[in-house]
Design an enzyme around this catalytic site. Structure first.
Site, short mmCIF file in Angstrom:
data_model
loop_
_atom_site.label_atom_id
_atom_site.label_comp_id
_atom_site.label_asym_id
_atom_site.label_seq_id
_atom_site.Cartn_x
_atom_site.Cartn_y
_atom_site.Cartn_z
N ALA A 144 36.51 36.36 39.33
CA ALA A 144 36.44 36.09 37.83
C ALA A 144 37.87 35.50 37.63
O ALA A 144 37.95 34.66 36.47
CB ALA A 144 36.51 37.60 37.18
N HIS A 189 43.79 34.03 39.95
CA HIS A 189 44.72 33.10 39.34
C HIS A 189 45.76 32.41 40.41
O HIS A 189 45.98 31.38 40.26
CB HIS A 189 45.51 33.81 38.20
CG HIS A 189 45.10 34.62 37.41
ND1 HIS A 189 45.47 36.03 36.89
CD2 HIS A 189 43.63 34.53 36.56
CE1 HIS A 189 44.50 36.36 35.99
NE2 HIS A 189 43.55 35.43 35.66
#
Lengths: 454, 530
Positions: free
Chosen positions: B54, B182
Site C-alpha cells: 500500500a 515508501h
C-alpha cells in the site's frame, strides 16, 4: 476518460485490466459481519484487513470491524501460529466478541498455515467460539470467500439434535442489508419461521444513536447458527453463491435444500414466494400480490422506454443473472453480461435466459474484466450500463446512462438500504433504469423537442 | 489518574507493556522523552495500518500518471489500489494510466509452479496495447514467498522492448506498515529515474515539491502560489507526478519536503548525490504557508524574490480575510483529535489553530520517532529486524551533476534561520496536556473519545463511521471526504468551510429522539425523586 482503451480486441491470456472481481477474504469478512457479536479476523499481513475494511466501509458507509494477525517477515518465514494465538487472545481480552471468525489470506495460504491445528491447540474461553475458513485469494473471487465463510460457520457450529426446530433457513447470498430486510418482510408476510444466515441488517445499516457499539443489534445469533442443523430445509438463494454451504449443511446435518435463483425480477420473486407458500401451505397474501401487480403495471406503463434497449450488465454472478432476468422481463436486451468471478456455469445460465426470451447476439462471459467489456461496447454500443461504481468510467467515456447495482458501490449513499430483491426491489430498479434513460433523453433534447410530460 | 493511564489500565499486562511506550501525555518532562514508533502492531489489535504494498504502489508509485504500474499477484491488491487513493492528475494527451488497474491476477497453478511466465506474458500484452514509456512491477505477498524474480523480468523487459522497467519487492509483510513501502519506492526512483534528464531549469528559483500527493488538488494550489511568486516547479513527487518530470528533478536548486515520512529518503539522497538542499515546508495552514514561503525566500536570498513573496502573501491574505474571520468566529474554542498517516497530523494542527481550534490528541499511523521528536533523534533510533529488511541505499556524490546553490558559509548561516535539512517533529508544536499516540487502535480511539470529548475527530474511513456513531463529527484527512484542496490560503478556507458545515449540520440535534428526553423527565430516580 479511458482514452487508451482501443476498439480492437486483442487476445489476453495473462494481463487483467480493470477487474470485475476481487479476492476471497473481503467476502469472508462480509459474511462474518452478518453474525451477531462476531469479530472477523484476517490471518495475514495487516494490509489485507485494512483494504477489506476500507472497501466495506466505503460501500456501506458503516464501520466494518475486523482484527488481523499482523504478519511481518518473521511470521511469513516461521508460520503464523504464534501470531494467531496472540491475536485470538487479544481479541477476546480487548474486544470481547462471542465468536471469532478467521479467514486466511494468500500469504497464510501460501506458507501453508494449518488453521484447524492452530485452533485445536488454543485456549478458547468458556462459551466462546473460534471458527475458520480457507480463502486463498488466488482461487475464485470474493463470492467464493463469502460462501466459504458461511461453510466455515456450518462446519464448526451447526448441530443436528434429531428434532426439527420448524424453521426454514434462508441463505440470502452476497446482498445488501436492504435486500435482507426485504426478504425478511416477505418471510413474515408469508408466516414462515426462519433463520437468516448471514444477516448483515442491523449491522451494516445500523442507526445513529450517539453511542457506538462494536457489535450492533443485528446478525445471525450463535444459537441460530447451531440450530441450522435442526432446520426443516434451506432455501439457498443465488445458484452460484449459496450451493456450497447448503450442500455442506445437508451432508453434515441432513437438512435438505432448494437451490434457487436470487429473487431479482418478477419470475424469480414469484418462484421464491411460491416456494414459501408451499412451506407453510398458506395463501400468498394480497399485500404481495398487490406489489407484484404494481410492478407489472409500471413496467407495462413505461415499456416503450425499455423495448429493445441494449444493456450491458456486470458484477457478481447471481446479481448479474438476476438483473439480466429483470431487464429481459422489461423487454430490454442484455447485450453483454459479464462477471469477473470464474465459473462456466454462469455462462450456461445466462445463455439459457437468452434462449428463454429469444434474444440473440448477446454475449455472456465469466472471468472477464471491464477493459474487455468496454472494448465490446466500443464495437457495438449499448443504451444502458448496469453494475458497480467502476462502471462509471465506461459510462463517462462512452456517454451511456448508468445505473448502479451490486458490490462495490463507492460513490453513492443509501443504496445499500434499498433492496433490489423482491417486487419492491424490482420496482426500485425499474424506476432507476427509467430515470437514467429519460434523463439522457432530456439532456440530449433540443429545446423544441424538450417535453415536460413524458 | 491521567487520561493515558485510564486507557492503558484496561489492557492485559503484555499489551500494556507494549502500548504504554506508544502513548504519551505531554508535560514539560515527557516532551523530551522518546516515544515508541515504527514497531510491530500487536496481533489481534484493530489497527488502521496498511502494508508495504500500500505504501509503495498506493502512495508513491500510484500517482505517476505516465507509468503503467502492474501489480504482480492475486487480484485483490491491484483491485483495492485502483482509483481509491486520491491523487488528481491531468494529462494533455489523455494518456492517464491512473484510470486503469493492471494485475497478473495470479491463479493457484501460478502459485504452485511460479508466476514469472505469466508476468512476462502480461508485460508483453501491456506493451502491445498501451505502448507505455515505463512499467513498474509491484509484488504482493505470495510473489515474495514463491520467489518470482521480478527484478530479472524487469531487466529483461528493458532489453527486449527498449523501455524503462523497474521492479519493486514491496510484499505486504515487509516492515511493519506502509512506511517500508515508501522507502522501497524512494530507493528505486533514486536509482533509476532521478538524474536521467539534464535539461536546465527555466530559472534559478527552481524547486521540487516532495511528499505532496495532490489530494483534492493540493499540489496544484501550491504550484499556483509558487508560480505567482516566480518559482519554477520542476516536479511534484508524486501528485500529478510524471516519470518524465522526475527524470529532470535533480536540476532543481531546492527540494521542498511536505510529507516528511514518505519521502525524506529522496530528499537526503538528492542532497548527497546532486547537492540539492531541502527544507521542511508546510503548505497546510495560513501561518504555515506564510512561514514556508518566507523560508524559501530566505533560502534563495534575493531581495526581489522576498518582496514578491510578501506581495503575494498580502494579496492572498486580503482575498480570504473576510471568510477567514467568519469561519474563525464559528470555530474558535472547538477541540480536535487527529489520527492520520504520517506528517498530516502535524500539518493540520497548525491549520486548525489558524481558526482557533486546539488539538487534544494527535497520532500517526506509520511514523518513525523522528516524525514525532525531530530529526536529531535519528542517530539514536535502534534498528530492529523489521527495519533491517528494508534496503538502505547508500548514494555517493555524482561529480558531474553535483551542484550546490549555497556556499558552505551561506549554508551554515542559513541553517539556524530556516529548517534546512531539518524537521523538528510534531511533539514540539503541541500543547502540554495533550495526548500523542502512535499507531492508535480502535479500542484506544473509543476510550480517548469518551475521555477527551473532542468536537471533531480527523481520521480515515475505517474509523470515521464508528466515531460519528458516537455523536462526534469525523472528517477523513486521507481523502478530505472528496473535497479540497486544503493547502495554501484558499485551501484553508475550503477546510474551514467543510468542518463548519460538519459541525453545524442541523441533523446533529436530532441524534436523540425527543421521546427519549421526555421519558427520562418523567421517570422516577432510584432515590425516589421525580
Amino acid at each position: 476518460m479511458l482514452t487508451m482503451t482501443p476498439k480492437e480486441i486483442s487476445e489476453r491470456s495473462s494481463l487483467r485490466i480493470n477487474p470485475c472481481k476481487t479476492c476471497q477474504p473481503v467476502g469472508a469478512m462480509y459474511a462474518a459481519l452478518g453474525v451477531h457479536n462476531c469479530m472477523p479476523h484476517s490471518h495475514g499481513s495487516q494490509g489485507c484487513a485494512s483494504y477489506h475494511r476500507t472497501f466495506l466501509s466505503r460501500h456501506f458507509k458503516e464501520p466494518a470491524m475486523a482484527s488481523t494477525s499482523s504478519f511481518t517477515e518473521g511470521a511469513s518465514v516461521f508460520g503464523g501460529g504464534s501470531n494467531l494465538r496472540t491475536g485470538v487472545k487479544n481479541v477476546f481480552d480487548i474486544y470481547n466478541p462471542d465468536i471469532i471468525a478467521i479467514h486466511t489470506t494468500c500469504l497464510s495460504e501460501t506458507i501453508g498455515d494449518d488453521l484447524t491445528a492452530f485452533i485445536q491447540d488454543m485456549d478458547i474461553p468458556e462459551g466462546k467460539y473460534v471458527v475458520h475458513t480457507n480463502t486463498p485469494s488466488y482461487v475464485g473471487s470474493h463470492i467464493n470467500g463469502f460462501y466459504n465463510m458461511m461453510s466455515g460457520f456450518i462446519n464448526y457450529m451447526a448441530e443436528s439434535t434429531g428434532k426439527s426446530n420448524g424453521k426454514t433457513a434462508i441463505f440470502p447470498g452476497f446482498v445488501n442489508p436492504g435486500d435482507i430486510r426485504e426478504l425478511k418482510r416477505i418471510l413474515k408476510l408469508m408466516k414462515v419461521p426462519f433463520t437468516m444466515f448471514p444477516d448483515q441488517s442491523g449491522i451494516m445499516d445500523a442507526p445513529m444513536t450517539g453511542n457506538y457499539s462494536m457489535y450492533p443489534k443485528g446478525g445471525t445469533t450463535i444459537p441460530e447458527i447451531v440450530g441450522l442443523g435442526d432446520c426443516e430445509k434451506v432455501l439457498a438463494l443465488g445458484e452460484l453463491t449459496s450451493e456450497e454451504p447448503a450442500n455442506i449443511l445437508e451432508r453434515k446435518c441432513k437438512v435438505p435444500y432448494s437451490l434457487m435463483q436470487l429473487p431479482i425480477g418478477i419470475e424469480a420473486t414469484d418462484k421464491f414466494v411460491m416456494e414459501l407458500s408451499q412451506i407453510t401451505n398458506e395463501e400468498i397474501p394480497y399485500e404481495l400480490e398487490e406489489e407484484r401487480g404494481q410492478l407489472v403495471d409500471i413496467i407495462l406503463d413505461a415499456h416503450f422506454y425499455f423495448h429493445d434497449k441494449k444493456v450491458a450488465i456486470f458484477g457478481d454472478p447471481d446479481t448479474v443473472l438476476g438483473l439480466t432476468r429483470l431487464v429481459l422481463e422489461m423487454g430490454m436486451i442484455p447485450k453483454y453480461v459479464l462477471t469477473g468471478t470464474p465459473g462456466e456455469a454462469f455462462v450456461k445460465l445466462a445463455n439459457n435466459l437468452f434462449e428463454q426470451y429469444g434474444v440473440s447476439d448477446c454475449i455472456a462471459k465469466a472471468s472477464g474484466d471491464l477493459f474487455e467489456l468496454h472494448q465490446w461496447i466500443k464495437n457495438e454500443k449499448v443504451d444502458l450500463l448496469l453494475g458497480t461504481s467502476y462502471g462509471k468510467q465506461i459510462a463517462k467515456a462512452e456517454d451511456i446512462p448508468f445505473v448502479r447495482a451490486g458490490f462495490p458501490i463507492l460513490d453513492r449513499y443509501a443504496h445499500s438500504y434499498s433492496p433490489i430483491l423482491g417486487y419492491k426491489g424490482a420496482l426500485r430498479m425499474v424506476e432507476l433504469i427509467a430515470g437514467a434513460l429519460m434523463d439522457k433523453q432530456d439532456r440530449d433534447a433540443s429545446d423544441e423537442e424538450f417535453e415536460i410530460v413524458m | 489518574m491521567n487520561v493515558r493511564n485510564i486507557v492503558l489500565d484496561k489492557y492485559s499486562a503484555k499489551v500494556y507493556k507494549n502500548r504504554k511506550e506508544h502513548i504519551m501525555e505531554l508535560t514539560e518532562e515527557t516532551k523530551n522523552q522518546p516515544i515508541a514508533a515504527n514497531s510491530r502492531t500487536i496481533p489481534g489489535i484493530i489497527t488502521n495500518r496498511g502494508c508495504c504494498y500500500a505504501g509503495c504502489k498506493g502512495v508513491v508509485l500510484g500517482p505517476l500518471k505516465d507509468v503503467l504500474v502492474l501489480t504482480h499477484g492475486p487480484i485483490g491488491c491491484g483491485f483495492y489500489s485502483w482509483g481509491t487513493r486520491r491523487n488528481k492528475a491531468k494529462t494533455e494527451d489523455g494518456r492517464n494510466f491512473i484510470e486503469y488497474c493492471f494485475s497478473t491476477d495470479l491463479q493457484e497453478p501460478d502459485i504452485v509452479f511460479g508466476g514469472e511466465k505469466k508476468l512476462r506474458q502480461a508485460i508483453k500484452e501491456a506493451i502491445d496495447i498501451f505502448k507505455p514509456k515505463c512499467i513498474m512491477i509491484c509484488s504482493t505477498c505470495p510473489v515474495g514467498l514463491i520467489g518470482d524474480d521480478i527484478h530479472a523480468v524487469a531487466a529483461e523487459t528493458e532489453k527486449l522492448y527498449g523501455i524503462t522497467c523497474m521492479a519493486f519487492s514491496c510484499e505486504g509483510y515487509k516492515g511493519v506498515s506502509q512506511s517500508g513501502g515508501h522507502h522501497i519506492a524512494n530507493n528505486t526512483l533514486m536509482k533509476k529515474i532521478i538524474g536521467v534528464n539534464d535539461t536546465p531549469p527555466k530559472n534559478k528559483y527552481s524547486v521540487n515539491i516532495l511528499g505532496e500527493y495532490n489530494i483534492g488538488g493540493d499540489g496544484w494550489e501550491v504550484e499556483r502560489i509558487l508560480k505567482r511568486i516566480g518559482y519554477n516547479v520542476i516536479s511534484v513527487f508524486t501528485g500529478d507526478g510524471s516519470f518524465e518530470a522526475i527524470q529532470n528533478s535533480h536540476m532543481a536548486n531546492l527540494n521542498l519536503v511536505q510529507c516528511h515520512r514518505s519521502i525524506n529518503y529522496i530528499a537526503e539522497m538528492m542532497k548527497t548525490k546532486y547537492g540539492v538542499d531541502w527544507i521542511k515546508v508546510n503548505f497546510v495552514g495560513i501561518k504555515s504557508t506564510i512561514q514556508s514561503l518566507r523560508d524559501m525566500a530566505t533560502y534563495f536570498g534575493d531581495k526581489e524574490l522576498a518582496e514578491r513573496t510578501e506581495e503575494v502573501i498580502d494579496d492572498e491574505l486580503a482575498n480570504i480575510a473576510e471568510e477567514k474571520e467568519y469561519y474563525y468566529s464559528k470555530l474558535k474554542g472547538k477541540t480536535a483529535a487527529l489520527f492520520v498517516g504520517g506528517s498530516r497530523s502535524h500539518h493540520y494542527q497548525l491549520l486548525l489553530s489558524d481558526f482557533g481550534v486546539s488539538t487534544v490528541l494527535a497520532g500517526y499511523e506509520f511514523a518513525h520517532r523522528d516524525d514525532y521528536e525531530g530529526r536529531e533523534v535519528i542517530p539514536t533510533i535502534k534498528e530492529d529486524a523489521d527495519s533491517k529488511n528494508i534496503e538502505h541505499l547508500n548514494v555517493e556524490k555524482d561529480e558531474k551533476k553535483y551542484h550546490a546553490y549555497l556556499t558552505d558559509e551561506q549554508y551554515q548561516q542559513l541553517k539556524s534561520k530556516i529548517p534546512l535539512e531539518d524537521y523538528t517533529g510534531m511533539i514540539r508544536h503541541m500543547e502540554n496536556g495533550s495526548i500523542v499516540v502512535d499507531d492508535l487502535n480502535q479500542f484506544e480511539t473509543d476510550e480517548f473519545l469518551k475521555l477527551l470529548k473532542p468536537d471533531i475527530f480527523f481520521s480515515g474511513i475505517k474509523d470515521k463511521y464508528s466515531l460519528q456513531k458516537s455523536g462526534v463529527l469525523s472528517r477523513q484527512l486521507h481523502s478530505y471526504d472528496y473535497s479540497g484542496p486544503y493547502s495554501g490560503f484558499r485551501g484553508s478556507i475550503n477546510f474551514a468551510r467543510d468542518i463548519t458545515m460538519g459541525l453545524y449540520t442541523p441533523a446533529w440535534r436530532f441524534v436523540t429522539p425527543p421521546w427519549k428526553n421526555r421519558s427520562t423527565l418523567k421517570a422516577s430516580l432510584a432515590g425516589g425523586e421525580e
